[in-house]
Design a protein around this motif. Structure first.
Motif, mmCIF file in Angstrom:
data_model
loop_
_atom_site.group_PDB
_atom_site.id
_atom_site.type_symbol
_atom_site.label_atom_id
_atom_site.label_comp_id
_atom_site.label_asym_id
_atom_site.label_seq_id
_atom_site.Cartn_x
_atom_site.Cartn_y
_atom_site.Cartn_z
ATOM 1 N N GLY A 7 17.266 25.114 12.890
ATOM 2 C CA GLY A 7 16.458 25.683 13.774
ATOM 3 C C GLY A 7 15.095 25.972 13.256
ATOM 4 O O GLY A 7 14.282 26.662 13.930
ATOM 5 N N ARG A 8 15.082 25.960 11.923
ATOM 6 C CA ARG A 8 13.827 26.794 11.366
ATOM 7 C C ARG A 8 13.509 25.918 9.997
ATOM 8 O O ARG A 8 14.266 25.396 9.343
ATOM 9 N N PHE A 9 12.180 25.905 9.581
ATOM 10 C CA PHE A 9 11.691 25.498 8.406
ATOM 11 C C PHE A 9 11.097 26.752 7.862
ATOM 12 O O PHE A 9 10.856 27.629 8.251
ATOM 13 N N LEU A 10 11.221 26.664 6.233
ATOM 14 C CA LEU A 10 10.506 27.885 5.663
ATOM 15 C C LEU A 10 9.228 27.289 5.386
ATOM 16 O O LEU A 10 8.807 26.395 4.836
ATOM 17 N N GLU A 11 8.045 28.314 5.698
ATOM 18 C CA GLU A 11 6.712 27.822 5.383
ATOM 19 C C GLU A 11 6.242 28.625 4.450
ATOM 20 O O GLU A 11 6.492 30.093 4.322
ATOM 21 N N VAL A 12 5.841 28.368 3.225
ATOM 22 C CA VAL A 12 5.250 28.820 1.815
ATOM 23 C C VAL A 12 4.041 28.686 2.017
ATOM 24 O O VAL A 12 3.335 27.805 2.064
ATOM 25 N N ASP A 13 3.402 29.986 1.369
ATOM 26 C CA ASP A 13 2.012 30.166 1.131
ATOM 27 C C ASP A 13 1.901 30.337 -0.521
ATOM 28 O O ASP A 13 2.335 31.651 -0.692
ATOM 29 N N LEU A 14 1.788 29.405 -1.267
ATOM 30 C CA LEU A 14 1.939 29.625 -2.525
ATOM 31 C C LEU A 14 0.623 30.627 -3.152
ATOM 32 O O LEU A 14 0.839 31.299 -3.983
ATOM 33 N N ALA A 54 14.389 33.267 0.088
ATOM 34 C CA ALA A 54 13.422 32.309 -0.601
ATOM 35 C C ALA A 54 12.931 33.396 -1.514
ATOM 36 O O ALA A 54 12.113 34.349 -1.434
ATOM 37 N N GLU A 55 12.593 32.944 -2.673
ATOM 38 C CA GLU A 55 11.740 33.269 -3.621
ATOM 39 C C GLU A 55 10.758 32.470 -4.641
ATOM 40 O O GLU A 55 11.078 31.240 -4.807
ATOM 41 N N ILE A 56 9.702 32.865 -4.733
ATOM 42 C CA ILE A 56 8.664 32.107 -5.551
ATOM 43 C C ILE A 56 8.768 32.710 -6.979
ATOM 44 O O ILE A 56 8.284 33.922 -7.250
ATOM 45 N N ARG A 57 9.108 32.035 -7.934
ATOM 46 C CA ARG A 57 9.502 32.399 -9.297
ATOM 47 C C ARG A 57 8.513 31.556 -10.196
ATOM 48 O O ARG A 57 7.933 30.763 -10.271
ATOM 49 N N ASP A 58 8.418 32.360 -11.249
ATOM 50 C CA ASP A 58 7.443 31.926 -12.435
ATOM 51 C C ASP A 58 7.997 30.845 -13.079
ATOM 52 O O ASP A 58 9.365 30.633 -13.333
ATOM 53 N N ALA A 59 6.948 29.841 -13.332
ATOM 54 C CA ALA A 59 7.615 28.305 -13.966
ATOM 55 C C ALA A 59 6.787 28.297 -15.170
ATOM 56 O O ALA A 59 6.930 26.911 -15.507
ATOM 57 N N ILE A 66 7.661 23.722 4.440
ATOM 58 C CA ILE A 66 6.437 23.336 4.540
ATOM 59 C C ILE A 66 5.704 24.185 3.592
ATOM 60 O O ILE A 66 5.543 25.584 3.376
ATOM 61 N N ILE A 67 4.981 23.197 2.457
ATOM 62 C CA ILE A 67 4.290 24.222 1.485
ATOM 63 C C ILE A 67 2.832 23.999 1.591
ATOM 64 O O ILE A 67 2.077 23.045 1.615
ATOM 65 N N ASN A 68 2.086 25.166 1.649
ATOM 66 C CA ASN A 68 0.728 25.319 1.833
ATOM 67 C C ASN A 68 0.310 26.016 0.397
ATOM 68 O O ASN A 68 0.907 26.758 -0.337
ATOM 69 N N GLY A 69 -1.167 25.664 0.173
ATOM 70 C CA GLY A 69 -1.957 26.433 -0.776
ATOM 71 C C GLY A 69 -1.762 26.293 -2.385
ATOM 72 O O GLY A 69 -0.941 25.102 -2.503
ATOM 73 N N THR A 94 3.623 34.103 -0.226
ATOM 74 C CA THR A 94 4.510 34.773 0.728
ATOM 75 C C THR A 94 5.231 33.557 1.451
ATOM 76 O O THR A 94 4.863 32.375 1.276
ATOM 77 N N THR A 95 6.309 33.965 1.996
ATOM 78 C CA THR A 95 7.118 32.861 2.731
ATOM 79 C C THR A 95 7.575 33.419 4.376
ATOM 80 O O THR A 95 7.713 34.613 4.432
ATOM 81 N N THR A 96 7.439 32.571 5.457
ATOM 82 C CA THR A 96 7.727 32.929 6.615
ATOM 83 C C THR A 96 8.648 31.943 7.098
ATOM 84 O O THR A 96 8.808 30.667 6.723
#
Lengths: 610, 92
Positions: free
Chosen positions: A6-13, A129-134, A111-114, A17-19
């Motif tokens: 019932g949910r998607f992860l919305e990511v603002d790169l 969810a985490e945004i990690r260095d790559a 959903i990946i934005n930005g 941030t993630t919501t």
């Protein structure tokens, strides 16, 4: 809601941030999941005219209610967005273990934005969810990237979907790779990820939604496995993979050769049997698949196992280039996989270079070496130039339409529809396929629908999609439209196209998972809605009826084989197709009435503002 | 009358031969040919290939004659006919 998180992860790169974005039951009933749900989410988020490689172009990765369950042949996911290759709606799907893990991470999709300021990867596990260095991963090929991430995390039960160097270089047909050599290949989503500085999405965890009737799902899963194993096609796919069709396709005039100008080729050297006999081949199966149609070639070179080429790849680098050297086909496939580029678009672009060379439109000076049809080393050299963006490779990396335009050639010789390169089935051999290609939601697509299967005898009785003379055009438009909607459903359900499950079975499974009461009609209505919302996305990006066509090179009658002298009547089929679809012949848009009938109210307002 | 059957693609592997010649009586039907194919080769085939009830290939196998498709067991065979048998499935 059952069957969904019932949910998607919305990511603002950009802002790191993630919501959570909640999806309602009504929304899920309307779009089910996968590529169809992705289309609805993209429609709401993208502004007409957005540059596909700009941060404003969102990318959606979506599973469906079947994903991650005990139902066989459903560990698949879809990517959707505006295609960097075509500039219209684009989608790509892939199977493996990654989709199972993505659903297990606790979301139905992302959903990946930005755009991130520097290379990153997204790590999802158990609802976190985490945004990690790559930065250490940037420049690594797709196999190394997957390996390094798993080693760094110290866990094996993770799924990785990543780009290779081609995605980083924004090559227009770069793809997204997972589970070693599995690819969400078409439409250039590797470039979209690269444009966002997103190297990979990594998913772990075992979060599973509550099911409406888990016992019933278990029974249906057992029956489905039994049906699949008892199916002759499953046996053939297990034995020889998708390559089993190469020689049959040639007999039917369906397997193209010499850049779509021939249909006869000494095919016995590049068949599934030849692969089995001449190499050490093991099967690869997506999670939960009892067939295992994928091929792995063991010890191709000392210490190197590689993924075996599929039918599309083998024909693209084989007959389409008049090449019988299987080693070069396997190596071209591996090169594409390492760099992360679509083997269909790549091979068609390579074959076009050979064609141009023969026509005198490309010279040895421009290419850097001779291009003689069937020269396996020249094929490999061209692929290398494409991934290196060197010389003629830079132009070829933009696809055949851009290449034709760049060289001032007739666009009718560019084997593509709406900018997406033609797959390895020939519309002259199955006229229903010709109209499917011309109207496919993402351009030339052999999977929506694979009408050759209908006229080979595989009917869908519930929708009166029945086999008929494959070389007759009249009467094909309507069943081709219905079949396209039906096959669009597979990517909403995230069901493998090879799953030999019947419509009532699909309804039973969906209903047992969700508690809904879908019948065949409601299911097909979702397929219709799916095709229409994707069409509406593309209409807003300038698509009209003029793009619903095939290039001359794929329409001109051949002078050999079983399709000699045959030319599909596209005009007749398109009129029938438009009639069934309820699309406006003048504009190519779904009519207002059709959109209202499908409940696409916002689309109605957008396409027909008062 | 002489009928030649060609088993195309993977069917050749499964049946055990790429082609075979059958001497059938005049007026023989597709069912008669199937019976002979079964008698000669069925033991080599995967069980999913042969329909024991109808004593013929499963419906996913197409029988294509020189000019027509033999899609009914009751159809009479043409004299000297050459029939290609192939599996009705396309790879993607």
């Amino acid at each position: 809601m059952k069957g969904y998180h019932g949910r998607f992860l919305e990511v603002d790169l950009k802002n790191k941030t993630t919501t959570d974005f909640s999806i309602s039951e009504d929304f899920s009933k309307a779009y089910i999941g996968g590529a169809t749900m992705a289309a609805a989410l993209v429609y709401d988020r993208v502004k007409p005219g957005t540059d596909p490689l700009s941060p404003e172009n969102p990318m959606v990765m979506a599973t469906g209610p079947f994903t991650g369950t005990s139902i066989p042949m459903v560990s698949r996911y879809a990517i959707g967005g505006i295609s960097p290759l075509t500039g219209y709606w684009g989608e790509a799907t892939s199977g493996g273990v990654f989709p199972f893990r993505l659903k297990g991470s606790g979301w139905d999709g992302i959903i990946i934005n930005g755009k991130a300021a520097s290379p990153v990867y997204l790590y999802l596990k158990g609802g976190q969810a985490e945004i990690r260095d790559a930065q250490n991963l940037w420049g690594q090929d797709s196999y190394e990237t997957q390996k390094i991430i798993k080693e760094e995390l110290g866990e094996d039960k993770v799924g990785v979907a990543c780009i290779g160097p081609a995605g980083e270089k924004l090559i227009r047909y770069a793809c997204v790779m997972n589970d070693k050599g599995r690819a969400a290949g078409r439409c250039g989503f590797g470039a979209l990820m690269g444009s966002k500085n997103l190297k990979a999405v990594v998913a772990a965890g075992n979060a599973r939604p509550e099911l409406a009737d888990a016992g019933k799902v278990g029974e249906l899963a057992k029956q489905a496995v039994k049906d699949i194993n008892g199916n002759l096609v499953s046996v053939a796919l297990r034995e020889y993979g998708t390559l089993m069709y190469v020689d049959m396709g040639m007999v039917l005039g369906d397997t193209p050769a010499k850049y779509f100008t021939k249909s006869v080729f000494p095919v016995s050297e590049v068949t599934g049997q030849a692969l089995r006999q001449n190499y050490s081949v093991a099967n690869y199966a997506c999670r939960g698949c009892p067939i295992g149609c994928g091929r792995e070639i063991k010890d191709y070179k000392p210490g190197l196992d590689v993924d075996g080429p599929e039918y599309e790849t083998t024909v693209g680098f084989g007959p389409l280039c008049l090449n019988t050297d299987f080693d070069s086909i396997i190596e071209a496939n591996h090169l594409c996989n390492c760099h992360g580029i679509d083997t269909i678009s790549t091979s068609v672009s390579v074959a076009y270079a050979f064609y141009l060379y023969e026509q005198g439109a490309l010279t040895k000076d421009q290419v850097g070496f001779e291009l003689k049809w069937g020269d396996g080393q020249a094929i490999l050299n061209l692929v290398q130039k494409i991934v290196d963006q060197e010389g003629i490779g830079e132009l070829l990396s933009k696809g055949v339409l851009a290449t034709a335009r760049g060289l001032g050639r007739d666009e009718g010789e560019a084997a593509q529809v709406k900018g997406l390169e033609m797959p390895m089935h020939d519309g002259r051999a199955f006229h229903g396929l010709a109209v499917s290609y011309a109207t496919g939601p993402r351009g030339a697509c052999h999977l929506k629908g694979d009408y050759y299967n209908v006229d080979l005898g595989n009917m869908v009785l519930e929708y009166m999609i029945l086999p008929s003379d494959r070389l007759i055009s009249e009467g094909k438009g309507e069943p081709a439209a219905k079949f396209q909607s039906f096959k669009d459903l597979f990517d909403a359900l995230t069901l493998c196209k090879f799953a030999p499950l019947q419509v009532p079975q699909l309804c039973d499974i969906l209903n047992a998972l969700t508690g809904w009461e879908f019948g065949p009609e409601e299911l097909l209505a979702v397929g219709d809605r799916s095709v229409n919302i994707k069409r509406a996305v593309s209409n807003r990006f300038g698509l009209t009826r003029e793009q619903d066509t095939l290039p001359k090179i794929c329409l001109d009658a051949l002078d050999e084989g079983t399709t000699a002298g045959v030319q599909p009547n596209l005009e007749v089929m398109l009129k029938e197709y438009y009639e069934y679809r309820g699309w406006d012949w003048a504009t190519g848009k779904p009519t207002r009435e059709k959109l209202i009938e499908l409940g696409l109210n916002q689309v109605t307002e957008d396409l027909y503002p008062q | 009358m002489i009928i030649t059957a060609h088993f195309y693609g993977i069917l050749a592997d499964w049946v055990g031969t790429p082609s075979a010649v059958f001497d059938l009586s005049a007026g023989a039907t597709v069912a008669d040919l199937m019976h002979e194919i079964g008698r000669r080769y069925q033991r080599n085939m995967p069980e999913q290939l042969w329909d024991r009830k109808t004593d013929s290939f499963k419906k996913q196998v197409r029988a294509q004659g020189t000019a027509i498709a033999y899609n009914d067991l009751n159809m009479p065979l043409g004299k000297g006919e050459e029939i290609i048998f192939m599996l009705l499935i396309a790879g993607g």
